[in-house]
Design an enzyme around this catalytic site. Structure first.
Site, short mmCIF file in Angstrom:
data_model
loop_
_atom_site.label_atom_id
_atom_site.label_comp_id
_atom_site.label_asym_id
_atom_site.label_seq_id
_atom_site.Cartn_x
_atom_site.Cartn_y
_atom_site.Cartn_z
N ASP A 10 19.58 -21.69 -0.46
CA ASP A 10 19.75 -20.49 0.37
C ASP A 10 21.15 -19.93 0.13
OD1 ASP A 10 20.22 -18.68 2.46
OD2 ASP A 10 19.19 -19.91 3.94
N ILE A 11 21.23 -18.72 -0.36
CA ILE A 11 22.53 -18.11 -0.68
C ILE A 11 23.42 -17.99 0.55
CG2 ILE A 11 21.86 -15.67 -0.45
CD1 ILE A 11 23.51 -15.34 -3.18
N ASN A 24 19.93 -2.86 -0.63
CA ASN A 24 19.30 -1.58 -0.92
C ASN A 24 20.39 -0.52 -0.82
OD1 ASN A 24 19.35 -0.39 1.80
ND2 ASN A 24 17.81 -1.92 2.31
N GLY A 32 14.29 -9.68 2.34
CA GLY A 32 14.70 -10.62 1.31
C GLY A 32 16.14 -11.09 1.47
N VAL A 33 16.85 -11.15 0.35
CA VAL A 33 18.25 -11.60 0.34
C VAL A 33 19.09 -10.71 1.25
CG1 VAL A 33 20.31 -11.80 -1.11
CG2 VAL A 33 18.13 -12.66 -1.95
N ASP A 34 18.88 -9.41 1.17
CA ASP A 34 19.65 -8.45 1.96
C ASP A 34 19.52 -8.75 3.46
OD1 ASP A 34 21.24 -6.20 2.46
OD2 ASP A 34 19.60 -4.78 2.19
N SER A 122 17.10 -7.98 -8.10
CA SER A 122 15.93 -7.14 -8.44
C SER A 122 14.63 -7.91 -8.64
CB SER A 122 16.19 -6.26 -9.67
OG SER A 122 17.02 -5.17 -9.32
N THR A 123 14.61 -9.22 -8.41
CA THR A 123 13.39 -9.99 -8.69
C THR A 123 12.46 -10.14 -7.49
OG1 THR A 123 14.46 -12.10 -8.20
CG2 THR A 123 14.52 -11.33 -10.49
N GLY A 124 12.89 -9.71 -6.33
CA GLY A 124 12.03 -9.78 -5.15
C GLY A 124 11.16 -8.54 -5.04
#
Length: 173
Positions: A10-11, A24, A32-34, A122-124
């Site tokens: 987990d980042i 975004n 997601g990550v954001d 960009s992979t999500g």
């Protein structure tokens, strides 16, 4: 020389100087990550993002660019927000994806960050194919990394992403 390492995890739990957010363009949070970074870091990150929107980025952060804010409650000093491109099979945007990594490292160097954690940008929801994204990320980081950044850590959420980055790292010169 900058060390490149891989972590499955987990980042938001990384102890680094700077965490990179796959943001975004609005900079106001998302999924997601954001979303995880905004939730984990708390309202200070959103407040900084709103200040950026009110000043330099009224129309949002352009794709391929990067900007830093506080990290709030994360175990880091800064969050570096970058906007990756949405993958389109009929349009080569690999240079924009590479720019996300280069620009994030440029910002990290300006801040004096010694350690930086990246997600697979960009992979999500932006659907970039993982193997291609990993190859672009590793190449861009190897080309752009430098002092004072001593470690770049790719923090990958699942085994598929980890395997793709492991393959890309092994294949890179």
């Amino acid at each position: 020389m900058t060390a490149l390492t891989l972590v499955r995890g987990d980042i938001t739990e990384q102890h680094v100087d700077a965490v990179v957010n796959a943001a975004n363009s609005s900079l106001l949070g998302g999924g997601g990550v954001d979303g995880a970074i905004h939730r984990g870091g708390g309202p200070e990150i959103l407040a900084d993002c709103r200040r950026l929107r009110a000043s330099r980025y009224g129309k949002g952060l352009p794709t391929g660019r990067a900007v830093a804010t506080t990290a709030g409650r994360l175990d880091a000093q800064w969050v570096i927000h970058t906007v990756g491109p949405v993958w389109q099979p009929d349009r080569d945007q690999s240079e924009l994806l590479a720019s996300c990594y280069r620009e994030s490292l440029r910002v990290a160097r300006e801040l004096g960050a010694r350690s930086v954690a990246f997600p697979a940008v960009s992979t999500g929801i932006f659907r970039w194919p993982m193997d291609d994204a990993a190859r672009i990320a590793v190449r861009a980081v190897r080309e752009a990394a430098g002092e004072p950044v001593a470690e770049v850590r790719f923090v990958l959420f699942d085994e598929r992403a980890y395997a793709a980055f492991e393959t890309a790292l092994a294949a890179a010169p």
